[in-house]
Design a protein around this motif. Structure first.
Motif: not given
Length: 106
Positions: A1-5, A7, A87, A89
């Motif tokens: 899973m992508d870090v932004t998703k 979060q 974020s 990121e």
């Protein structure tokens, strides 16, 4: 899973449970508690259990426990970041820039 998703998922999950509404100082206490649990999990991996009331798990079991505890730390960090609209990121980028600048000569 992508870090932004991830979060966003943590944000939604914690909000649905009502956990995001806790006072920030309570959240920091949870983060400290979870950090201690990471330390305990690492101790189990590195030097094993040393109390007679503790059971010694396999490397795989101890590693799994460490992964779970790191997830708990990350969850608390994300809730804190979300509270201040930060974020992950941005955190990653800032940390990378800070270290690159600090240790540029090495």
């Amino acid at each position: 899973m992508d870090v932004t998703k991830f979060q966003h998922w943590v944000n939604d999950y914690y909000e649905n449970k009502g956990w995001s509404e806790l006072d920030i100082f309570i959240r920091i206490g949870f983060l400290a508690e979870e950090t201690g649990e990471v330390a305990r999990a690492i101790r189990a991996l590195e030097i094993a259990r040393d109390r007679p009331d503790e059971t010694t798990g396999s490397f795989s079991d101890n590693r799994k426990e460490l992964v779970e505890e790191l997830g708990d730390v990350l969850g608390n960090v994300i809730v804190i970041a979300n509270k201040y609209n930060i974020s992950l990121e941005e955190v990653f980028k800032s940390h990378k820039e800070k270290l690159s600048k600090r240790y540029a000569d090495q």
